[in-house]
Design a protein around this motif. Structure first.
Motif, PDB file in Angstrom:
ATOM      1  N   GLN A   1      -2.104   7.735   0.670  1.00  0.00           N
ATOM      2  CA  GLN A   1      -2.520   9.001   0.060  1.00  0.00           C
ATOM      3  C   GLN A   1      -2.017  10.164   0.920  1.00  0.00           C
ATOM      4  O   GLN A   1      -1.658  11.210   0.414  1.00  0.00           O
ATOM      5  CB  GLN A   1      -4.051   9.037  -0.027  1.00  0.00           C
ATOM      6  CG  GLN A   1      -4.626  10.334  -0.554  1.00  0.00           C
ATOM      7  CD  GLN A   1      -4.728  10.337  -2.064  1.00  0.00           C
ATOM      8  OE1 GLN A   1      -4.584   9.319  -2.708  1.00  0.00           O
ATOM      9  NE2 GLN A   1      -4.962  11.494  -2.625  1.00  0.00           N
TER      10      GLN A   1
ATOM     11  N   ASP B   1      -8.627   6.456   1.784  1.00  0.00           N
ATOM     12  CA  ASP B   1      -8.085   6.811   0.476  1.00  0.00           C
ATOM     13  C   ASP B   1      -6.621   6.382   0.420  1.00  0.00           C
ATOM     14  O   ASP B   1      -5.877   6.588   1.380  1.00  0.00           O
ATOM     15  CB  ASP B   1      -8.176   8.322   0.247  1.00  0.00           C
ATOM     16  CG  ASP B   1      -9.613   8.794   0.109  1.00  0.00           C
ATOM     17  OD1 ASP B   1     -10.406   8.067  -0.507  1.00  0.00           O
ATOM     18  OD2 ASP B   1      -9.923   9.883   0.611  1.00  0.00           O
ATOM     19  N   TYR B   2      -6.241   5.787  -0.704  1.00  0.00           N
ATOM     20  CA  TYR B   2      -4.872   5.329  -0.904  1.00  0.00           C
ATOM     21  C   TYR B   2      -4.354   5.870  -2.223  1.00  0.00           C
ATOM     22  O   TYR B   2      -5.122   6.123  -3.149  1.00  0.00           O
ATOM     23  CB  TYR B   2      -4.804   3.797  -0.942  1.00  0.00           C
ATOM     24  CG  TYR B   2      -5.403   3.124   0.262  1.00  0.00           C
ATOM     25  CD1 TYR B   2      -4.684   3.011   1.437  1.00  0.00           C
ATOM     26  CD2 TYR B   2      -6.692   2.605   0.231  1.00  0.00           C
ATOM     27  CE1 TYR B   2      -5.234   2.393   2.552  1.00  0.00           C
ATOM     28  CE2 TYR B   2      -7.244   1.988   1.342  1.00  0.00           C
ATOM     29  CZ  TYR B   2      -6.516   1.886   2.491  1.00  0.00           C
ATOM     30  OH  TYR B   2      -7.052   1.281   3.593  1.00  0.00           O
TER      31      TYR B   2
ATOM     32  N   ASP C   1      -2.086   3.955  -3.898  1.00  0.00           N
ATOM     33  CA  ASP C   1      -2.006   2.721  -4.685  1.00  0.00           C
ATOM     34  C   ASP C   1      -2.104   1.517  -3.762  1.00  0.00           C
ATOM     35  O   ASP C   1      -1.594   1.539  -2.633  1.00  0.00           O
ATOM     36  CB  ASP C   1      -0.688   2.672  -5.465  1.00  0.00           C
ATOM     37  CG  ASP C   1      -0.620   1.491  -6.421  1.00  0.00           C
ATOM     38  OD1 ASP C   1      -1.639   1.229  -7.110  1.00  0.00           O
ATOM     39  OD2 ASP C   1       0.423   0.826  -6.476  1.00  0.00           O
ATOM     40  N   ILE C   2      -2.750   0.468  -4.254  1.00  0.00           N
ATOM     41  CA  ILE C   2      -2.786  -0.830  -3.576  1.00  0.00           C
ATOM     42  C   ILE C   2      -2.411  -1.872  -4.611  1.00  0.00           C
ATOM     43  O   ILE C   2      -3.015  -1.930  -5.690  1.00  0.00           O
ATOM     44  CB  ILE C   2      -4.177  -1.151  -3.002  1.00  0.00           C
ATOM     45  CG1 ILE C   2      -4.568  -0.137  -1.930  1.00  0.00           C
ATOM     46  CG2 ILE C   2      -4.207  -2.561  -2.439  1.00  0.00           C
ATOM     47  CD1 ILE C   2      -5.927  -0.383  -1.312  1.00  0.00           C
TER      48      ILE C   2
ATOM     49  N   TYR D   1     -10.631  -6.740   0.453  1.00  0.00           N
ATOM     50  CA  TYR D   1     -10.187  -5.554  -0.287  1.00  0.00           C
ATOM     51  C   TYR D   1     -11.247  -4.446  -0.230  1.00  0.00           C
ATOM     52  O   TYR D   1     -10.927  -3.280   0.022  1.00  0.00           O
ATOM     53  CB  TYR D   1      -9.884  -5.937  -1.736  1.00  0.00           C
ATOM     54  CG  TYR D   1      -9.555  -4.766  -2.623  1.00  0.00           C
ATOM     55  CD1 TYR D   1      -8.280  -4.224  -2.627  1.00  0.00           C
ATOM     56  CD2 TYR D   1     -10.525  -4.202  -3.441  1.00  0.00           C
ATOM     57  CE1 TYR D   1      -7.968  -3.130  -3.442  1.00  0.00           C
ATOM     58  CE2 TYR D   1     -10.228  -3.119  -4.255  1.00  0.00           C
ATOM     59  CZ  TYR D   1      -8.945  -2.592  -4.243  1.00  0.00           C
ATOM     60  OH  TYR D   1      -8.653  -1.511  -5.034  1.00  0.00           O
ATOM     61  N   LYS D   2     -12.494  -4.813  -0.433  1.00  0.00           N
ATOM     62  CA  LYS D   2     -13.576  -3.826  -0.392  1.00  0.00           C
ATOM     63  C   LYS D   2     -13.711  -3.191   0.991  1.00  0.00           C
ATOM     64  O   LYS D   2     -13.967  -1.991   1.108  1.00  0.00           O
ATOM     65  CB  LYS D   2     -14.885  -4.458  -0.845  1.00  0.00           C
ATOM     66  CG  LYS D   2     -14.905  -4.714  -2.346  1.00  0.00           C
ATOM     67  CD  LYS D   2     -16.153  -5.462  -2.775  1.00  0.00           C
ATOM     68  CE  LYS D   2     -16.115  -5.707  -4.284  1.00  0.00           C
ATOM     69  NZ  LYS D   2     -17.201  -6.595  -4.730  1.00  0.00           N
TER      70      LYS D   2
ATOM     71  N   ILE E   1     -10.779  -0.644   1.390  1.00  0.00           N
ATOM     72  CA  ILE E   1     -10.888   0.628   0.665  1.00  0.00           C
ATOM     73  C   ILE E   1     -12.147   1.418   1.005  1.00  0.00           C
ATOM     74  O   ILE E   1     -12.277   2.568   0.599  1.00  0.00           O
ATOM     75  CB  ILE E   1     -10.802   0.422  -0.862  1.00  0.00           C
ATOM     76  CG1 ILE E   1     -12.001  -0.373  -1.381  1.00  0.00           C
ATOM     77  CG2 ILE E   1      -9.475  -0.211  -1.243  1.00  0.00           C
ATOM     78  CD1 ILE E   1     -12.141  -0.363  -2.892  1.00  0.00           C
ATOM     79  N   ARG E   2     -13.074   0.824   1.736  1.00  0.00           N
ATOM     80  CA  ARG E   2     -14.370   1.451   1.993  1.00  0.00           C
ATOM     81  C   ARG E   2     -14.257   2.849   2.605  1.00  0.00           C
ATOM     82  O   ARG E   2     -14.913   3.786   2.166  1.00  0.00           O
ATOM     83  CB  ARG E   2     -15.211   0.540   2.889  1.00  0.00           C
ATOM     84  CG  ARG E   2     -16.585   1.089   3.202  1.00  0.00           C
ATOM     85  CD  ARG E   2     -17.459   0.139   3.986  1.00  0.00           C
ATOM     86  NE  ARG E   2     -16.730  -0.475   5.085  1.00  0.00           N
ATOM     87  CZ  ARG E   2     -16.873  -1.739   5.471  1.00  0.00           C
ATOM     88  NH1 ARG E   2     -17.718  -2.532   4.845  1.00  0.00           N
ATOM     89  NH2 ARG E   2     -16.177  -2.222   6.476  1.00  0.00           N
TER      90      ARG E   2
ATOM     91  N   ILE F   1       0.840  -1.201   0.000  1.00  0.00           N
ATOM     92  CA  ILE F   1       0.000   0.000   0.000  1.00  0.00           C
ATOM     93  C   ILE F   1       0.871   1.244   0.000  1.00  0.00           C
ATOM     94  O   ILE F   1       1.822   1.348   0.778  1.00  0.00           O
ATOM     95  CB  ILE F   1      -0.933   0.001   1.230  1.00  0.00           C
ATOM     96  CG1 ILE F   1      -1.903  -1.176   1.137  1.00  0.00           C
ATOM     97  CG2 ILE F   1      -1.666   1.334   1.360  1.00  0.00           C
ATOM     98  CD1 ILE F   1      -2.766  -1.375   2.347  1.00  0.00           C
TER      99      ILE F   1
END
Length: 155
Positions: free
Chosen positions: A75, A131-132, A134-135, A123-124, A127-128, A72
């Motif tokens: 952000q 903010d990133y 990149d993953i 994963y969901k 990310i819910r 990861i």
């Protein structure tokens, strides 16, 4: 740093392989009587060298045979973001290892799940609310070496 002698190293080596060994059997293997051996173990526990004793499970037999490494890139780089990210990640039982890294990857997770569909659900959740930048997920094809035993050559 705590002083660890040859006998302590022998005790630690044996305990890393089998923490269920009896004190008398352990003492015999390191050429001590039971009481001094037990005192050494207690000292190593008190000093934090021995953190805890656990049981290792076979992931295949408990239906979590898929290992995913997740790199990861954050952000943001601030304490508020990190606290929230930490809370999200540590609440997920599928995440079995969680590291803050140097270099291009900010965080590395090791996740165990039954299958790709299960990873997608993890994963969901990941990310819910975050903010990133990149993953990147990589699925382990084969486990070549796995040990929880730490090297004792440097003590």
């Amino acid at each position: 740093m705590i002083e660890i002698d040859k006998i302590d190293r022998a005790i630690l080596k044996i305990l890393q392989e089998d923490a269920t060994i009896s004190i008398s059997a352990l003492a015999e293997r390191v050429n001590l009587s039971s009481t001094p051996c037990w005192r050494r173990i207690q000292r190593l526990e008190k000093e934090g060298v021995i953190k805890k004793r656990v049981t290792l499970l076979d992931p295949e037999k408990i239906n979590v045979g898929v290992t995913v490494f997740v790199a990861i890139k954050a952000q943001q780089h601030n304490e508020k973001w990190l606290r929230k990210f930490n809370d999200v990640v540590t609440s997920m039982s599928e995440v079995v290892e969680f590291y803050r890294m140097s270099g291009e990857t900010d965080y590395l997770l090791r996740i165990v799940v039954p299958d790709i569909k299960s990873y997608d659900a993890v994963y969901k959740r990941l990310i819910r609310d975050m903010d990133y930048l990149d993953i990147n997920s990589s699925f382990a094809m084969e486990q070549i070496k796995l040990t929880t035993a730490l090297p004792l050559d440097y003590t």
